[in-house]
Design a protein around this motif. Structure first.
Motif, mmCIF file in Angstrom:
data_model
loop_
_atom_site.group_PDB
_atom_site.id
_atom_site.type_symbol
_atom_site.label_atom_id
_atom_site.label_comp_id
_atom_site.label_asym_id
_atom_site.label_seq_id
_atom_site.Cartn_x
_atom_site.Cartn_y
_atom_site.Cartn_z
ATOM 1 N N ASP A 28 -5.993 2.835 -0.846
ATOM 2 C CA ASP A 28 -5.437 1.502 -1.024
ATOM 3 C C ASP A 28 -6.558 0.472 -1.129
ATOM 4 O O ASP A 28 -7.663 0.702 -0.661
ATOM 5 C CB ASP A 28 -4.529 1.169 0.155
ATOM 6 C CG ASP A 28 -3.266 2.009 0.109
ATOM 7 O OD1 ASP A 28 -2.694 2.128 -0.976
ATOM 8 O OD2 ASP A 28 -2.876 2.557 1.146
ATOM 9 N N LEU B 16 -1.922 -5.683 -7.534
ATOM 10 C CA LEU B 16 -1.458 -7.070 -7.497
ATOM 11 C C LEU B 16 -1.590 -7.774 -8.832
ATOM 12 O O LEU B 16 -0.774 -8.610 -9.179
ATOM 13 C CB LEU B 16 -2.232 -7.855 -6.430
ATOM 14 C CG LEU B 16 -1.699 -7.648 -5.030
ATOM 15 C CD1 LEU B 16 -2.596 -6.731 -4.261
ATOM 16 C CD2 LEU B 16 -1.559 -8.964 -4.314
ATOM 17 N N TYR C 50 -1.524 -10.745 5.928
ATOM 18 C CA TYR C 50 -1.642 -9.484 5.197
ATOM 19 C C TYR C 50 -1.775 -9.724 3.699
ATOM 20 O O TYR C 50 -2.590 -9.089 3.030
ATOM 21 C CB TYR C 50 -0.440 -8.582 5.477
ATOM 22 C CG TYR C 50 -0.503 -7.308 4.668
ATOM 23 C CD1 TYR C 50 -1.521 -6.384 4.880
ATOM 24 C CD2 TYR C 50 0.412 -7.054 3.648
ATOM 25 C CE1 TYR C 50 -1.618 -5.235 4.120
ATOM 26 C CE2 TYR C 50 0.325 -5.906 2.885
ATOM 27 C CZ TYR C 50 -0.688 -5.000 3.123
ATOM 28 O OH TYR C 50 -0.799 -3.868 2.361
ATOM 29 N N LYS D 269 -12.077 -1.539 -0.444
ATOM 30 C CA LYS D 269 -13.079 -2.594 -0.312
ATOM 31 C C LYS D 269 -13.954 -2.352 0.910
ATOM 32 O O LYS D 269 -15.177 -2.490 0.863
ATOM 33 C CB LYS D 269 -12.382 -3.952 -0.199
ATOM 34 C CG LYS D 269 -13.350 -5.098 -0.019
ATOM 35 C CD LYS D 269 -13.059 -6.219 -0.954
ATOM 36 C CE LYS D 269 -14.123 -7.287 -0.856
ATOM 37 N NZ LYS D 269 -14.042 -8.241 -1.925
ATOM 38 N N LEU E 56 -5.203 -10.734 3.066
ATOM 39 C CA LEU E 56 -6.109 -9.588 3.136
ATOM 40 C C LEU E 56 -6.058 -8.774 1.843
ATOM 41 O O LEU E 56 -7.083 -8.411 1.269
ATOM 42 C CB LEU E 56 -5.707 -8.717 4.327
ATOM 43 C CG LEU E 56 -6.402 -7.370 4.455
ATOM 44 C CD1 LEU E 56 -7.846 -7.564 4.856
ATOM 45 C CD2 LEU E 56 -5.689 -6.496 5.472
ATOM 46 N N LEU E 57 -4.832 -8.523 1.368
ATOM 47 C CA LEU E 57 -4.661 -7.749 0.138
ATOM 48 C C LEU E 57 -5.362 -8.427 -1.029
ATOM 49 O O LEU E 57 -6.076 -7.796 -1.805
ATOM 50 C CB LEU E 57 -3.176 -7.654 -0.210
ATOM 51 C CG LEU E 57 -2.381 -6.412 0.115
ATOM 52 C CD1 LEU E 57 -1.030 -6.517 -0.553
ATOM 53 C CD2 LEU E 57 -3.087 -5.165 -0.351
ATOM 54 N N LEU E 58 -5.142 -9.734 -1.142
ATOM 55 C CA LEU E 58 -5.713 -10.463 -2.273
ATOM 56 C C LEU E 58 -7.235 -10.484 -2.199
ATOM 57 O O LEU E 58 -7.911 -10.384 -3.218
ATOM 58 C CB LEU E 58 -5.157 -11.884 -2.315
ATOM 59 C CG LEU E 58 -3.744 -11.976 -2.884
ATOM 60 C CD1 LEU E 58 -3.095 -13.296 -2.532
ATOM 61 C CD2 LEU E 58 -3.782 -11.793 -4.403
ATOM 62 N N ALA E 59 -7.769 -10.592 -0.974
ATOM 63 C CA ALA E 59 -9.224 -10.617 -0.832
ATOM 64 C C ALA E 59 -9.834 -9.274 -1.195
ATOM 65 O O ALA E 59 -11.007 -9.189 -1.539
ATOM 66 C CB ALA E 59 -9.601 -11.006 0.595
ATOM 67 N N ALA E 60 -9.024 -8.210 -1.108
ATOM 68 C CA ALA E 60 -9.567 -6.879 -1.362
ATOM 69 C C ALA E 60 -9.482 -6.477 -2.833
ATOM 70 O O ALA E 60 -10.086 -5.496 -3.242
ATOM 71 C CB ALA E 60 -8.829 -5.848 -0.510
ATOM 72 N N VAL E 61 -8.745 -7.226 -3.632
ATOM 73 C CA VAL E 61 -8.640 -6.893 -5.051
ATOM 74 C C VAL E 61 -10.011 -7.046 -5.696
ATOM 75 O O VAL E 61 -10.676 -8.057 -5.477
ATOM 76 C CB VAL E 61 -7.622 -7.818 -5.745
ATOM 77 C CG1 VAL E 61 -7.659 -7.638 -7.255
ATOM 78 C CG2 VAL E 61 -6.230 -7.552 -5.219
ATOM 79 N N GLU F 30 0.840 -1.187 0.000
ATOM 80 C CA GLU F 30 0.000 0.000 0.000
ATOM 81 C C GLU F 30 0.881 1.244 0.000
ATOM 82 O O GLU F 30 2.084 1.155 0.213
ATOM 83 C CB GLU F 30 -0.903 -0.020 1.236
ATOM 84 C CG GLU F 30 -1.859 -1.197 1.217
ATOM 85 C CD GLU F 30 -2.656 -1.307 2.502
ATOM 86 O OE1 GLU F 30 -3.621 -0.568 2.651
ATOM 87 O OE2 GLU F 30 -2.311 -2.139 3.341
#
Lengths: 337, 352
Positions: free
Chosen positions: B211, A228, A263, B216, A266-271, A59
């Motif tokens: 971000d 990502l 983490y 989300k 979390l990042l991947l789930a938010a894409v 981020e």
């Protein structure tokens, strides 16, 4: 399971072209009476091999760009080592990087509107590195400039030479920036968010250009991005940064299919995922990146981590190797915890 | 089938018809929005997608009537609850009698009560839409007290409620914008947009500067609020993956024109316009095998001299080198609108 030398990524090819070991960077802030330190980069190690793209994702404020600036030596690390072909550059050139180092390691910046000088023609801006680095003389120079422009897909190149940056579209400018980096025949290019300021429809063209350069010229790339999907598209390996730490590193497809660090998960789930509805997966770890000013000990992700343990708040986890070329810094995967 | 792309349902909340906006510059006029029609129904999230400079934000500003010169609305109508927003007279703050209103209007409105109370907006950069020298609480109560005659104390209570709704600790009400993180600022802007319980919220790239994790989180919250309060959203972004995930229906814009409009999932699974297909081929996936993506060759056109005929033809892989006429925006299957002359329609219909 722990690698004896947490130096990290497993490297079958012998000496990597560029290697950074245990880089730290502290920025002092505050007044003389109240000194504080921003812990911008904490124990970052990475290698870039010939003809390989390493993606660095995270981020904003996670230290991606600072890492690149350390490697290209725009700023000096507080501690750590940088090796180029096995030579410790901070020892052999302690005060300032040599012209030769600058030639071998080049950078492409995020904003093509501010990284080109508005007062000079495109031809002039591409001649300068050729002259300064003595890569061409006399009539050769113009030929080389035309060559460079053709390499980055500007057609016809001759028309571009007398133009000024304001006459170019964003995509053309970024291509000129890439040509300028290529002028000195670098071995490593650090690309800091090279497509994030470009129009959506022309981004893939620029990424494909970088990929072609990697393959044809065996240039090693550090591709810095917050996206990502493009990290996976371009990067052979991907490293995930959080609050100045690299928390997970692996072969790109493997890392995104089997993320270990909470983490990364979390990042991947938010894409954004067009195939699902927004409501399918709730964001698990609310909150934001912690302050980097004199941070508490332990893992920086602990305050947000859904699987946090007591030890996470006390000790920063070391490297746990999951498989060759995939490691994670997380107490969930340390054997003794 | 009808020839009116805005008649998605009988009584849309917002109905934009044939909107045309020009920027009058020294070098000539630039048609930034060229005959765009679409509608947003109650409780719906309608997405406008397209690249920078395609006219998305100009449309948003037209709806709220906040366009400034050199931008001028030179044609079309924007009906909100049956009233033509373009008839609002800014100076007299009352509504002139419009001649082309369809039927009787549902409500009586002037521009003061229309802006923010009926239609509010969330801008891309929260830092630029908040006043840097005013505390959060004053910015929110200002909005409320401008429109409702309530005292300061009551307005503050309402501000506290709003902060709770968007998940910010109400202690932060006394903070200045620079003391809040980017995500919190954007939440605050959303709280302000919700302050007067509008029926339509325009969100212009509301999460682009954030971000992914924060993005989300905020979008999920907006979705929940939408279900709770039942407002509609006009959602504007260039990120097609995000748009497909978040919206019910999507309109794809190119160079000031709407080129395709369909339900969100249909845009993803059965895109018809070559530009939509190219856009979809510009977003790599995070799953499956790596595929080579091509994006779209060339770059968006200069709107001072837009290409003749179809504005996309110079970049279009289907273009045969014949078409001179601009393609009409027509409905090829119910609910799916496209402006394209080059592709064979029967393929699309046959695929059903």
């Amino acid at each position: 399971m722990i690698q004896p030398n947490p130096l990290l990524p497993f490297d079958p090819s012998g000496v990597p072209m560029l290697e950074a070991r245990h880089l730290f960077k502290r920025f002092p802030v505050g007044t003389a009476l109240q000194r504080h330190n921003v812990h911008a980069i904490n124990d970052v190690s990475l290698i870039i091999r010939r003809g390989e793209v390493v993606s660095l994702v995270g981020e904003s404020g996670s230290g991606k760009s600072t890492t690149a600036r350390l490697i290209i030596r725009l700023i000096e690390p507080t501690s750590g080592e940088i090796f180029l072909d096995g030579v410790d550059m901070l020892k052999s050139e302690p005060h300032k990087a040599s012209l030769e180092y600058r030639r071998r390691v080049q950078m492409i910046f995020q904003d093509p509107f501010s990284s080109l000088s508005p007062n000079h023609s495109i031809g002039y801006q591409l001649e300068r590195p050729l002259i300064v680095h003595k890569r061409a003389r006399g009539k050769e120079i113009r030929e080389r400039v035309l060559d460079l422009l053709a390499t980055v897909g500007i057609n016809p190149p001759a028309q571009m030479i007398d133009k000024y940056p304001f006459e170019l579209s964003g995509g053309q400018r970024q291509r000129v920036s890439i040509a300028r980096a290529l002028a000195v025949e670098p071995e490593i290019i650090l690309a800091d968010e090279p497509i994030s300021m470009l129009d959506v429809s022309i981004r893939m063209g620029v990424l494909n250009l970088l990929e072609g350069l990697k393959e044809e010229r065996s240039i090693g790339f550090l591709y810095i991005t917050h996206d990502l999907a493009s990290a996976r598209y371009l990067g052979d390996r991907t490293m995930v940064m959080y609050a100045g730490h690299v928390v997970e590193s692996g072969e790109s497809i493997d890392l995104m299919e089997n993320p270990y660090h909470p983490y990364t998960q979390l990042l991947l789930a938010a894409v954004p995922n067009p195939e699902s509805d927004l409501t399918t997966r709730e964001v698990q770890a609310r909150g934001e990146v912690p302050s980097l000013i004199d941070p508490p000990p332990g893992c920086p992700f602990a305050p947000r981590c859904p699987q946090v343990k007591d030890i996470c708040r006390q000790v920063m986890p070391g490297v746990s190797t999951i498989k060759p070329d995939h490691w994670v810094k997380c107490h969930l995967f340390t054997p003794d915890a | 089938m009808t020839n009116d792309p805005s008649s998605h349902s009988k009584q849309p909340l917002l109905d934009v018809r044939n909107l045309r906006v020009e920027y009058l510059t020294e070098n000539g006029s630039v048609t930034a929005v060229n005959g765009v029609s679409f509608s947003v129904t109650k409780g719906e999230i309608f997405g406008l997608a397209g690249e920078s400079g395609c006219g998305k934000s100009t449309i948003a500003h037209s709806i709220l009537r906040v366009l400034r010169p050199p931008a001028v609305i030179t044609g079309g109508n924007i009906f909100y609850k049956g009233i033509d927003v373009l008839d609002f007279d800014e100076k007299n703050q009352s509504r002139r009698k419009g001649e082309n209103q369809p039927g009787n209007s549902m409500v009586d409105l002037d521009i003061e009560s229309f802006r923010w109370a009926q239609v509010s907006m969330v801008f891309q950069s929260a830092m630029n839409s908040l006043n840097p020298v005013t505390r959060a609480v004053d910015q929110i109560t200002d909005v409320i007290r401008k429109h409702q005659k309530i005292d300061k104390k009551l307005a503050r209570e309402r501000a506290e409620e709003l902060m709770e709704i968007v998940n910010i600790d109400k202690k932060r009400l006394n903070a200045y914008p620079h003391e809040l993180s980017g995500g919190m600022r954007q939440r605050m802007v959303i709280a302000m947009a919700l302050a007067l319980k509008p029926d339509l919220m325009i969100m212009d790239e509301p999460t682009t500067a954030l971000d992914v994790v924060v993005q989300k989180d905020i979008l999920q919250q907006i979705e929940k609020l939408k279900q709770q309060f039942g407002f509609s959203i006009l959602f504007i972004t260039h990120d097609l993956s995000l748009m497909v995930e978040f919206s019910d229906r999507i309109g794809i814009m190119y160079a000031g024109e709407l080129v395709e409009m369909a339900p969100a999932k249909e845009i993803l699974t059965r895109p018809f316009h070559p530009y939509t297909m190219g856009l979809l081929a510009s977003f790599p996936s995070i799953k499956g095998p790596k595929k080579k993506l091509t994006g779209i060759p060339g770059s968006p056109p200069d709107l001072l001299n837009p290409p003749k005929g179809c504005r996309f033809h110079e970049r279009c892989p289907f273009y045969q080198g014949k078409e001179e006429e601009a393609p009409a925006f027509r409905e090829i299957v119910p609910g799916h609108w496209v402006a394209c002359n080059c592709r064979d329609l029967s393929r699309m219909v046959g695929a059903q």
